[in-house]
Design an enzyme around this catalytic site. Structure first.
Site, PDB file in Angstrom:
ATOM      1  N   LYS A 141      -3.725 -14.384   1.427  1.00 45.54           N
ATOM      2  CA  LYS A 141      -4.279 -13.441   0.446  1.00 45.54           C
ATOM      3  C   LYS A 141      -5.558 -14.054  -0.116  1.00 45.54           C
ATOM      4  O   LYS A 141      -5.513 -14.982  -0.912  1.00 45.54           O
ATOM      5  CB  LYS A 141      -3.280 -13.160  -0.670  1.00 45.54           C
ATOM      6  CG  LYS A 141      -3.758 -12.105  -1.666  1.00 45.54           C
ATOM      7  CD  LYS A 141      -2.688 -11.803  -2.701  1.00 45.54           C
ATOM      8  CE  LYS A 141      -3.157 -10.707  -3.652  1.00 45.54           C
ATOM      9  NZ  LYS A 141      -4.363 -11.094  -4.402  1.00 45.54           N
ATOM     10  N   GLU A 148     -12.232  -8.366   2.190  1.00 43.90           N
ATOM     11  CA  GLU A 148     -12.489  -9.129   0.967  1.00 43.90           C
ATOM     12  C   GLU A 148     -13.813  -9.874   1.072  1.00 43.90           C
ATOM     13  O   GLU A 148     -14.062 -10.588   2.052  1.00 43.90           O
ATOM     14  CB  GLU A 148     -11.362 -10.130   0.744  1.00 43.90           C
ATOM     15  CG  GLU A 148     -11.217 -10.590  -0.683  1.00 43.90           C
ATOM     16  CD  GLU A 148     -10.388  -9.619  -1.516  1.00 43.90           C
ATOM     17  OE1 GLU A 148     -10.161  -9.929  -2.702  1.00 43.90           O
ATOM     18  OE2 GLU A 148      -9.968  -8.559  -0.996  1.00 43.90           O
TER      19      GLU A 148
END
Length: 705
Positions: free
Chosen positions: A127, A183
């Site tokens: 993540k 991201e």
């Protein structure tokens, strides 16, 4: 921010905490997503949000209309044009330990109707701690880049995104329409070099790589963004004109073939054991990575299964973020305080010698309940090796996603010689009434009811909360002030304030913080709330176990307050139809039903409610209407074995079409969908003349919707 223990949390304290959490998380969301200047750490944000969810799950009737659990990100900045996401950019639910991961897998199996031996594969990936970005390509050309924003509307940062080397301007062999999501981040080395340049120029230093990446991407001048060393990992997609693959892994590999950077730690895993093994491998490598990660994301690999699982309001059912653990610290327990909540629950709170845990100074921690202090769990089984907790002890404090720090352990070697066992109070510290513990309840509760000032004040605070009456100018501080002065002792008193003090407004306007205008504004705001929907009124009553969702269901079921009140009085007879009718409401179980009829059955409580209703215009509840749906506003019961969908899928589908799904058959049931093994429900439906459909008949009824 300090909190009371969760297990012993009273409804009064829970409501107060939810109010604080809503304000704090709203500020944190804005600071993090809109201003790129976090006011709390990511770990603390996760912890506060998980704490909020934990309170809502324990007290569902306290859930606020503006609950942080139903929000994603923050509203887009006024400095950028807005982009409406064709497919919402949602957040992820969190897991904090192995049990959470196992529960996640089991929930998926249950929803899909899969046995424990049937294959179920997942992907796992780090993540990344950065800023979410959606890239839209049309005919292979980048035409738009947008931040997540609040999940529905983001900021147009197209020109800035074009300056990031990892984001290609053109791609080949791609779908005509492709939204790539991922991201934006900054590596550790690049972050250090950037801060060195900032220092040399006498400019402000960035706090961490995430802040630097977010602030750099969201510059109004794209030339500044171009000067910053931003990178991009692709890991998902939005709108597609054609599928990228049949699985998550195939789709990620396809994104890589277009020229996007994907994380090389992404792996396919079978079952929770492999997921946890991969989690440990990534955690071990965390310190050596050149970018920040704060956990591991697990996703169901099969995209057809992802579609079947669908979404909750803000998170997909098919994915979860397994966060890295929190920190521990040892400190002295200096005292134990008892807080009394809205429902009378007595909650023990540890007063600690301040200690830093996970980057936050902690001075309070939960002690859960009297059993926990004594070294037992709620079932009476030994915990902590049976070690009790005493004032003066040296205790271990633990912070995780539960946001409220916990006292986890005791160091008996450092226990003072004069430390004595803690005796939990048998009377309420606020009103002196007996504090009793019912069988099967982990919490000891004050029996004082409305004579207990702590309960009375917290009930009034709940009454004026945002999800209830939401009266402008009448918040927690004003309620405390007015209650203390004897101006308000029950909800009805709020609506007689003008009659009692309007002519003598001087009494109010001379108070600190009040003037003639603000006093008149308050009276006007109160009058504006005299007309109230039935669901809000039920929620505002603060009945134990009855949250917003249940209040809506109950209001839809009875439609008017008169019908609700009469039915609750009739339901005092648990052998009668009114009791069965109450239990037929989906989501209303025996415990909640008992709580409702108890509240409405007490003479003093009912008299207080009647005085309130006499001041109001309670609006009837309207049934949910879905255009074109033959089941909108209808009550449906599913029973027996369904072969083409699981029970959870059937329920979700029916509700999405405006139907209300009940757990039992009654005279108000419109359809019974019966599979093999329908049993007593089919028999009762036949007796009541309820229309019964088999699974194929049900699917034919809703076909095309």
């Amino acid at each position: 921010m300090d909190f009371a223990p969760l297990d012993s949390l009273t409804e009064k304290a829970a409501k107060k905490e939810l109010s604080k959490l809503a304000d704090l998380l709203d500020q944190a969301n804005t600071a993090y997503h809109a201003n790129d200047a976090p006011i709390i750490s990511d770990a603390d944000f996760d912890a506060y949000k998980r704490r909020n969810l934990a309170i809502e799950e324990r007290f569902p009737h306290l859930k606020r209309a503006d609950s942080p659990t139903d929000r994603v990100g923050a509203a887009p900045s006024a400095g950028f044009s807005k982009v409406v996401h064709s497919i919402a950019m949602l957040s992820l639910a969190n897991a904090f330990d192995e049990a959470d991961v196992s529960d996640f897998v089991q929930r998926i199996r249950k929803h899909l109707g899969l046995s424990d031996i049937e294959a179920l594969s997942f992907t796992s990936e780090p993540k990344i701690d950065g800023l979410s970005l959606s890239l839209r390509y049309e005919n292979g050309t980048l035409v738009q880049a947008a931040t997540r924003g609040d999940g529905a509307i983001g900021e147009n940062v197209t020109e800035n995104a074009r300056t990031i080397p990892d984001i290609p301007e053109q791609i080949s062999n791609a779908p005509d329409v492709l939204e790539v999501r991922g991201e934006v981040y900054m590596s550790h080395a690049d972050f250090e070099a950037l801060n060195a340049r900032q220092a040399s120029a006498g400019a402000k230093l960035f706090a961490n790589p995430r802040n630097a990446a977010a602030g750099s991407l969201r510059q109004l001048d794209a030339r500044i963004t171009q000067s910053r060393p931003l990178r991009f990992f692709a890991y998902a997609w939005g709108t597609l004109s054609e599928p990228l693959g049949k699985t998550q892994m195939q789709s990620i590999e396809r994104l890589q073939s277009f020229g996007f950077q994907t994380n090389d730690l992404t792996e396919k895993c079978n079952g929770p054991e492999e997921l946890l093994a991969q989690y440990r491998r990534i955690e071990e490598r965390r310190a050596s990575l050149d970018y920040d990660i704060d956990g591991v994301v697990y996703k169901v690999d099969d995209l057809d299964l992802q579609r079947r699982l669908g979404f909750r309001s803000t998170t997909p059912r098919w994915a979860i973020a397994h966060k890295f653990p929190a920190e521990l610290a040892w400190t002295e327990l200096q005292g134990i305080d008892i807080q009394v909540g809205r429902t009378g629950a007595l909650s023990p709170v540890a007063r600690l010698k301040p200690v830093t845990v996970g980057g936050v100074v902690v001075s309070n921690a939960t002690l859960h309940n009297e059993d926990y202090i004594a070294g037992r769990d709620n079932k009476g089984d030994v915990i902590r090796g049976g070690k009790d907790i005493r004032v003066g002890d040296f205790v271990q404090v633990y912070r995780a996603g539960d946001v409220i720090p916990k006292v986890a352990d005791v160091d008996l070697k450092k226990r003072p010689a004069d430390a004595i066992p803690y005796v939990f109070p048998a009377t309420c510290p606020e009103c002196g009434s007996d504090a009793l513990r019912e069988a099967g309840d982990a919490v000891r509760r004050c029996t004082g009811g409305l004579i207990c000032p702590a309960q009375a004040v917290e009930r009034l605070k709940h009454f004026v909360s945002r999800a209830a009456f939401d009266i402008d100018g009448l918040g927690a501080k004003q309620i405390e002030q007015f209650y203390k002065d004897g101006w308000i002792s029950e909800p009805a008193d709020i609506f007689t304030l003008r009659d009692r003090f309007g002519s003598g407004i001087q009494q109010l306007k001379n108070r600190d913080g009040w003037g003639e205008k603000s006093a008149n504004n308050l009276f006007d705001a109160i009058d504006d709330k005299r007309q109230i929907p039935l669901a809000r009124l039920i929620f505002a009553l603060g009945i134990r176990h009855v949250g917003e969702a249940a209040s809506n269901l109950i209001a839809q079921h009875y439609s008017t307050f008169d019908a609700f009140e009469k039915s609750m009085l009739a339901a005092q007879d648990k052998d009668g139809e009114a009791w069965d009718d109450l239990l037929s409401i989906d989501g209303v179980g025996t415990v909640m039903a008992q709580s409702v009829i108890h509240a409405m059955g007490q003479a003093a409580e009912r008299a207080s409610i009647d005085r309130l209703v006499a001041q109001l215009d309670v609006q009837p509840s309207e049934a949910v209407v879905t255009d074109g749906s033959p089941v909108a506003g209808k009550t449906v019961v599913f029973t027996g074995t369904l072969s083409k969908m699981t029970r959870a899928e059937a329920k979700s589908r029916a509700e999405s079409l405006g139907a209300r799904v009940a757990g039992s058959v009654s005279a108000k049931t419109d359809f019974l969908v019966a599979g093999p093994g329908a049993g007593s429900k089919a028999k009762k439906a036949a007796e009541l003349g309820v229309q019964t459909l088999d699974e194929d008949g049900w699917l034919a009824l809703i076909e095309g919707l």
